[in-house]
Design a protein around this motif. Structure first.
Motif, mmCIF file in Angstrom:
data_model
loop_
_atom_site.group_PDB
_atom_site.id
_atom_site.type_symbol
_atom_site.label_atom_id
_atom_site.label_comp_id
_atom_site.label_asym_id
_atom_site.label_seq_id
_atom_site.Cartn_x
_atom_site.Cartn_y
_atom_site.Cartn_z
ATOM 1 N N ASN A 3 0.811 -1.222 0.000
ATOM 2 C CA ASN A 3 0.000 0.000 0.000
ATOM 3 C C ASN A 3 0.841 1.266 0.000
ATOM 4 O O ASN A 3 0.442 2.276 -0.590
ATOM 5 C CB ASN A 3 -0.963 -0.001 1.185
ATOM 6 C CG ASN A 3 -2.072 -0.998 0.997
ATOM 7 O OD1 ASN A 3 -2.561 -1.197 -0.108
ATOM 8 N ND2 ASN A 3 -2.482 -1.642 2.066
ATOM 9 N N GLU A 4 1.989 1.237 0.644
ATOM 10 C CA GLU A 4 2.852 2.422 0.651
ATOM 11 C C GLU A 4 3.348 2.734 -0.759
ATOM 12 O O GLU A 4 3.306 3.892 -1.197
ATOM 13 C CB GLU A 4 4.039 2.209 1.591
ATOM 14 C CG GLU A 4 4.929 3.416 1.704
ATOM 15 C CD GLU A 4 6.062 3.224 2.697
ATOM 16 O OE1 GLU A 4 7.005 4.029 2.626
ATOM 17 O OE2 GLU A 4 6.015 2.293 3.513
ATOM 18 N N THR A 5 3.778 1.709 -1.476
ATOM 19 C CA THR A 5 4.239 1.905 -2.853
ATOM 20 C C THR A 5 3.082 2.365 -3.733
ATOM 21 O O THR A 5 3.239 3.257 -4.566
ATOM 22 C CB THR A 5 4.874 0.612 -3.408
ATOM 23 O OG1 THR A 5 5.934 0.218 -2.543
ATOM 24 C CG2 THR A 5 5.407 0.811 -4.805
ATOM 25 N N PHE A 6 1.904 1.769 -3.527
ATOM 26 C CA PHE A 6 0.727 2.174 -4.302
ATOM 27 C C PHE A 6 0.397 3.640 -4.049
ATOM 28 O O PHE A 6 0.130 4.400 -4.990
ATOM 29 C CB PHE A 6 -0.475 1.282 -3.959
ATOM 30 C CG PHE A 6 -1.704 1.650 -4.729
ATOM 31 C CD1 PHE A 6 -1.897 1.182 -6.017
ATOM 32 C CD2 PHE A 6 -2.667 2.483 -4.178
ATOM 33 C CE1 PHE A 6 -3.028 1.528 -6.749
ATOM 34 C CE2 PHE A 6 -3.795 2.842 -4.894
ATOM 35 C CZ PHE A 6 -3.978 2.354 -6.181
ATOM 36 N N ASN A 7 0.413 4.055 -2.791
ATOM 37 C CA ASN A 7 0.117 5.454 -2.466
ATOM 38 C C ASN A 7 1.159 6.398 -3.058
ATOM 39 O O ASN A 7 0.816 7.481 -3.539
ATOM 40 C CB ASN A 7 0.009 5.647 -0.955
ATOM 41 C CG ASN A 7 -1.242 5.001 -0.393
ATOM 42 O OD1 ASN A 7 -2.231 4.819 -1.086
ATOM 43 N ND2 ASN A 7 -1.192 4.634 0.878
ATOM 44 N N ASN A 8 2.417 5.990 -3.040
ATOM 45 C CA ASN A 8 3.465 6.794 -3.673
ATOM 46 C C ASN A 8 3.214 6.924 -5.171
ATOM 47 O O ASN A 8 3.392 8.003 -5.750
ATOM 48 C CB ASN A 8 4.845 6.198 -3.417
ATOM 49 C CG ASN A 8 5.290 6.356 -1.984
ATOM 50 O OD1 ASN A 8 4.792 7.201 -1.245
ATOM 51 N ND2 ASN A 8 6.227 5.528 -1.566
ATOM 52 N N ALA A 9 2.809 5.817 -5.799
ATOM 53 C CA ALA A 9 2.509 5.839 -7.230
ATOM 54 C C ALA A 9 1.345 6.777 -7.515
ATOM 55 O O ALA A 9 1.390 7.585 -8.448
ATOM 56 C CB ALA A 9 2.188 4.427 -7.718
ATOM 57 N N HIS A 10 0.314 6.669 -6.698
ATOM 58 C CA HIS A 10 -0.865 7.522 -6.875
ATOM 59 C C HIS A 10 -0.486 9.001 -6.722
ATOM 60 O O HIS A 10 -0.919 9.844 -7.514
ATOM 61 C CB HIS A 10 -1.949 7.127 -5.878
ATOM 62 C CG HIS A 10 -3.184 7.934 -5.984
ATOM 63 N ND1 HIS A 10 -4.056 7.820 -7.048
ATOM 64 C CD2 HIS A 10 -3.699 8.896 -5.184
ATOM 65 C CE1 HIS A 10 -5.049 8.672 -6.889
ATOM 66 N NE2 HIS A 10 -4.853 9.343 -5.763
ATOM 67 N N ASN A 11 0.336 9.316 -5.732
ATOM 68 C CA ASN A 11 0.774 10.696 -5.535
ATOM 69 C C ASN A 11 1.615 11.194 -6.704
ATOM 70 O O ASN A 11 1.472 12.342 -7.137
ATOM 71 C CB ASN A 11 1.545 10.842 -4.223
ATOM 72 C CG ASN A 11 0.631 10.762 -3.027
ATOM 73 O OD1 ASN A 11 -0.551 11.077 -3.101
ATOM 74 N ND2 ASN A 11 1.171 10.315 -1.901
ATOM 75 N N SER A 12 2.491 10.334 -7.222
ATOM 76 C CA SER A 12 3.286 10.713 -8.401
ATOM 77 C C SER A 12 2.379 11.009 -9.580
ATOM 78 O O SER A 12 2.599 11.978 -10.318
ATOM 79 C CB SER A 12 4.275 9.601 -8.766
ATOM 80 O OG SER A 12 5.257 9.461 -7.773
ATOM 81 N N TYR A 13 1.351 10.193 -9.767
ATOM 82 C CA TYR A 13 0.406 10.408 -10.860
ATOM 83 C C TYR A 13 -0.303 11.756 -10.687
ATOM 84 O O TYR A 13 -0.433 12.528 -11.638
ATOM 85 C CB TYR A 13 -0.611 9.263 -10.920
ATOM 86 C CG TYR A 13 -1.479 9.309 -12.141
ATOM 87 C CD1 TYR A 13 -1.070 8.686 -13.318
ATOM 88 C CD2 TYR A 13 -2.689 9.974 -12.142
ATOM 89 C CE1 TYR A 13 -1.856 8.730 -14.455
ATOM 90 C CE2 TYR A 13 -3.480 10.029 -13.265
ATOM 91 C CZ TYR A 13 -3.061 9.401 -14.427
ATOM 92 O OH TYR A 13 -3.844 9.453 -15.555
ATOM 93 N N ARG A 14 -0.769 12.033 -9.468
ATOM 94 C CA ARG A 14 -1.438 13.306 -9.199
ATOM 95 C C ARG A 14 -0.533 14.494 -9.497
ATOM 96 O O ARG A 14 -0.997 15.534 -9.949
ATOM 97 C CB ARG A 14 -1.882 13.395 -7.733
ATOM 98 C CG ARG A 14 -3.205 12.804 -7.415
ATOM 99 C CD ARG A 14 -3.704 13.097 -5.991
ATOM 100 N NE ARG A 14 -2.694 13.152 -4.949
ATOM 101 C CZ ARG A 14 -2.163 14.265 -4.447
ATOM 102 N NH1 ARG A 14 -2.534 15.436 -4.880
ATOM 103 N NH2 ARG A 14 -1.251 14.211 -3.488
#
Length: 79
Positions: A3-14
């Motif tokens: 989940n931490e990596t997923f959240n980082n990915a989501h933030n990078s996308y944003r």
């Protein structure tokens, strides 16, 4: 799925860092320690496809979207 990596990915996308988001979403998909569950696989491929569209790699995006639709547990195909 990590989940931490997923959240980082989501933030990078944003933040419109699509290359970093693509790498992080892919890392979530390939993480041998925390394999994604059904439904998460489709979500990850969908997000990977979105990143690929943003960076202009349309052929790979089509492949990623096809992988997303192959996950029967994933039913959210909103972009």
């Amino acid at each position: 799925m990590n989940n931490e990596t997923f959240n980082n990915a989501h933030n990078s996308y944003r933040l419109k860092d699509y290359t970093a988001a693509l790498q992080a979403f892919t890392q979530c998909l390939e993480d041998p320690e925390q394999k994604p569950e059904p439904g998460e696989i489709g979500l990850l491929y969908h997000r990977i496809g979105n990143c690929l569209v943003k960076i202009g790699d349309y052929n790979e995006a089509i492949h990623a979207y096809a992988q997303a639709t192959g996950d029967a547990a994933y039913d959210d195909m909103e972009i």
